[in-house]
Design a protein around this motif. Structure first.
Motif, PDB file in Angstrom:
ATOM      1  N   THR A  59       1.018 -69.313  24.151  1.00  0.00           N
ATOM      2  CA  THR A  59       0.571 -71.259  24.771  1.00  0.00           C
ATOM      3  C   THR A  59      -0.433 -70.994  25.362  1.00  0.00           C
ATOM      4  N   GLN A  62      -3.835 -68.213  31.016  1.00  0.00           N
ATOM      5  CA  GLN A  62      -3.714 -67.465  31.964  1.00  0.00           C
ATOM      6  C   GLN A  62      -3.238 -66.375  32.378  1.00  0.00           C
ATOM      7  N   TYR A 104      -6.988 -65.130  35.076  1.00  0.00           N
ATOM      8  CA  TYR A 104      -6.432 -66.367  35.727  1.00  0.00           C
ATOM      9  C   TYR A 104      -6.915 -67.019  36.592  1.00  0.00           C
ATOM     10  N   ALA A 105      -7.925 -67.097  37.088  1.00  0.00           N
ATOM     11  CA  ALA A 105      -8.488 -68.354  38.261  1.00  0.00           C
ATOM     12  C   ALA A 105      -9.297 -69.130  36.877  1.00  0.00           C
ATOM     13  N   PRO A 107      -9.091 -69.268  32.795  1.00  0.00           N
ATOM     14  CA  PRO A 107      -8.620 -68.929  31.676  1.00  0.00           C
ATOM     15  C   PRO A 107      -9.318 -69.116  30.541  1.00  0.00           C
TER      16      PRO A 107
END
Lengths: 163, 415
Positions: A59, A62, A104-105, A107
């Motif tokens: 779900t 990230q 991560y920054a 996604p």
């Protein structure tokens, strides 16, 4: 008479046009065929696909990761740690596979896992609790840990992880 | 002298206890002296009650740093205006009751929550209505907390970036009872929790799991209903869980399970109903569990038991109207026992009328093995060829696990 001719030329034009269109379609089709076997990251259907290692539903963009084998088969994961463990366990089948992790920054932007700067965060909780996140460059990772403590890791260390 | 000291001590003691008795009530209202909840809390002494009158108080990051009781009358709403956490509890024995908490910030990096309890014990959260918070109630490193009768809803777009309804992380000895949760990522989430009692909750329409359990030993959950969640329920990496009298229903989808058990040991699954799920109960790498008195009805697969699960006992369950009763991924079956169940697909007879079928029942169909290997072959589910194959396999098992049989199939439903 003139009108008929017009009609004819019109007809000719449309057939020519159709031919061109067909050609274009054929070329695009061929391109698609060629790229279908490439090892580009596949789309993950969040809220539908399940992690190949831990069976959990994916779900969170990230932390999502994926392995694309040299035959183009895709294994999707909900977290970087799941991909690392799966890779350890199935290394012999995954020769020539490409490993992707999510930025991560940003996604949804896929990064090549082997060239990525990882962070084991002390504050971020990843789906399987190892708190691994990925950044495209050392600079961005350092910027992230300047305000959220964590440790810099390379793929070599991440791939040896134990859970 | 000593007597004097004693009386002084007594007197001081009395004074202190009197302070307890004279706990005052501070009223926060839209048009009174105190118009903000934070101001009310700031003025309170430990043990006081802060009572919030009806109205919408737009405030965020409210800090409760001393032992108070926060109450509200009907329609007393604290609205975080999507700016941050709404209420942050840092004091032991805080009570929050009968109030509404709305609109925490949605965190992309932070776990913003409507009510966050961090490193505080014996906190009591009851009858709170929570609307559109990122995380609803977030407990971290807390012991002895009670979360009871709360109504936690979020109607955010089904974005992947959404928090959990009731989230527990590193907590001990908590009671989570009679809450309603919907519209979050996981309705209830437990990670590194010891000794939780989870009862009478209803968790539905969440994006991922109705309840999600990881590394949480010695917990019990009973009489809960988990309905129509994206992936159903997941219980993982845990020993000694008691799963009793719950309902797992309507979890449909390619990765949806009534309940997914992964690496669960020495646990009990009894008296539950699994109805209308793609897979009722999925078990992987789980051992020494007891599955008894459950009803599996109208599931695609009632039970999927992976070969790395050993020494599990399935007994006195009802398997009624499932497309597949049991499916597995290998011919090997390591001492899992399936005796004394009722199977609606059983075609045997009972000549001696003792209530037990005279022919063993094989719940694993050959076709289910085919489907495991080639999911697309499901197309042939109702075809004559497949029925013939299954019948042949029943006579002479070649591909299905030989030891996975019920040698005492019941003729009548057992429950």
């Amino acid at each position: 008479m003139v009108e008929e001719q017009k009609g004819l030329t019109n007809k000719k034009d449309t057939t020519m046009y159709l031919y061109k269109l067909l050609k274009i379609i054929a070329v695009i089709g061929l391109l698609l065929l060629v790229t279908a076997c490439s090892q580009e990251p596949a789309e993950i259907h969040y809220g539908n696909d399940e992690c190949a290692h831990c069976k959990m539903m994916i779900t969170d963009a990230q932390f999502a990761s994926q392995i694309v084998t040299d035959k183009g088969k895709v294994h999707k994961f909900d977290a970087i740690e799941c991909m690392a463990i799966y890779y350890q366990m199935n290394q012999d089948e995954l020769d020539g596979a490409k490993l992707y992790v999510s930025n991560y920054a940003k996604p949804g932007n896929w990064l090549n896992a082997k060239k990525t700067q990882f962070v084991k965060s002390e504050v971020v909780n990843s789906p399987m609790g190892e708190s691994l996140i990925a950044f495209p460059s050392r600079k961005e990772a350092e910027k992230h840990i300047s305000d959220r403590p964590g440790k810099l890791l390379k793929w070599a260390e991440v791939s040896q992880i134990e859970m | 002298m000593r007597l004097f000291k004693l009386t002084m001590l007594l007197f001081v003691g009395l004074l202190l206890s009197a302070q307890q008795v004279w706990a005052t009530q501070i009223t926060v209202s839209k048009n009174g002296d105190i118009t903000s909840v934070q101001a009310g809390i700031d003025q309170a002494q430990p043990g006081d009650t802060v009572f919030v009158k009806a109205g919408r108080y737009v405030e965020y990051n409210i800090q409760i740093d001393k032992r108070i009781t926060l109450l509200g009358e009907d329609n007393a709403i604290i609205d975080g205006d999507e700016q941050g956490f709404v209420v942050v509890v840092k004091a032991d024995s805080t009570v929050i009751k009968d109030i509404e908490v709305h609109n925490s910030k949605a965190g992309f990096m932070d776990d913003y929550a409507g009510i966050v309890v961090e490193e505080a014990n014996n906190v009591h959260i009851e009858n709170v209505k929570m609307v559109n918070n990122f995380f609803g109630i977030y407990l971290a490193k807390s012991e002895g907390t009670i979360v009871k009768g709360n109504h936690i809803i979020a109607s955010r777009q089904r974005e992947t970036n959404s928090g959990n309804g009731i989230h527990l992380w590193y907590t001990k000895d908590v009671e989570i009872t009679n809450n309603y949760v919907s519209g979050h990522r996981d309705g209830l989430y437990f990670e590194f929790v010891e000794g939780a009692f989870i009862a009478g909750n209803e968790s539905e329409n969440n994006i991922r799991y109705g309840i999600h359990f990881m590394y949480s030993d010695n917990c019990r959950y009973e009489r809960n209903t988990f309905r129509d969640n994206g992936g159903g329920v997941a219980v993982m990496y845990t020993s000694n869980v008691e799963i009793v009298n719950n309902h797992f229903a309507d979890n449909w989808g390619s990765s949806a399970y009534g309940m997914l058990l992964k690496e669960i040991n020495r646990s009990i699954v009894t008296g539950n109903t699994f109805t209308n799920n793609s897979v009722g109960l999925y078990m992987e790498a789980s051992s020494r569990n007891k599955v008894k008195d459950n009803a599996f009805e109208q599931n695609g697969w009632a039970v999927k038991l992976m070969a790395n699960s050993t020494n599990n006992t399935f007994t006195e369950n009802n398997f009624i109207a499932n497309s597949f009763e049991v499916s597995t991924n290998s011919r090997m079956n390591y001492s899992n026992n399936f005796d004394h169940n009722y199977w609606s697909q059983y075609e045997g007879y009972d000549l001696d009328r003792d209530g037990v079928g005279d022919v063993p029942h094989r719940p694993v169909r050959l076709f289910s093995i085919l489907v495991e290997k080639q999911p697309q072959s499901l197309l042939l589910l109702r075809s004559l060829l497949i029925d013939l194959l299954d019948a042949a396999e029943k006579f002479m098992p070649v591909l299905t696990p030989e030891t996975l049989i019920d040698s005492k199939p019941q003729m009548e439903p057992v429950l």
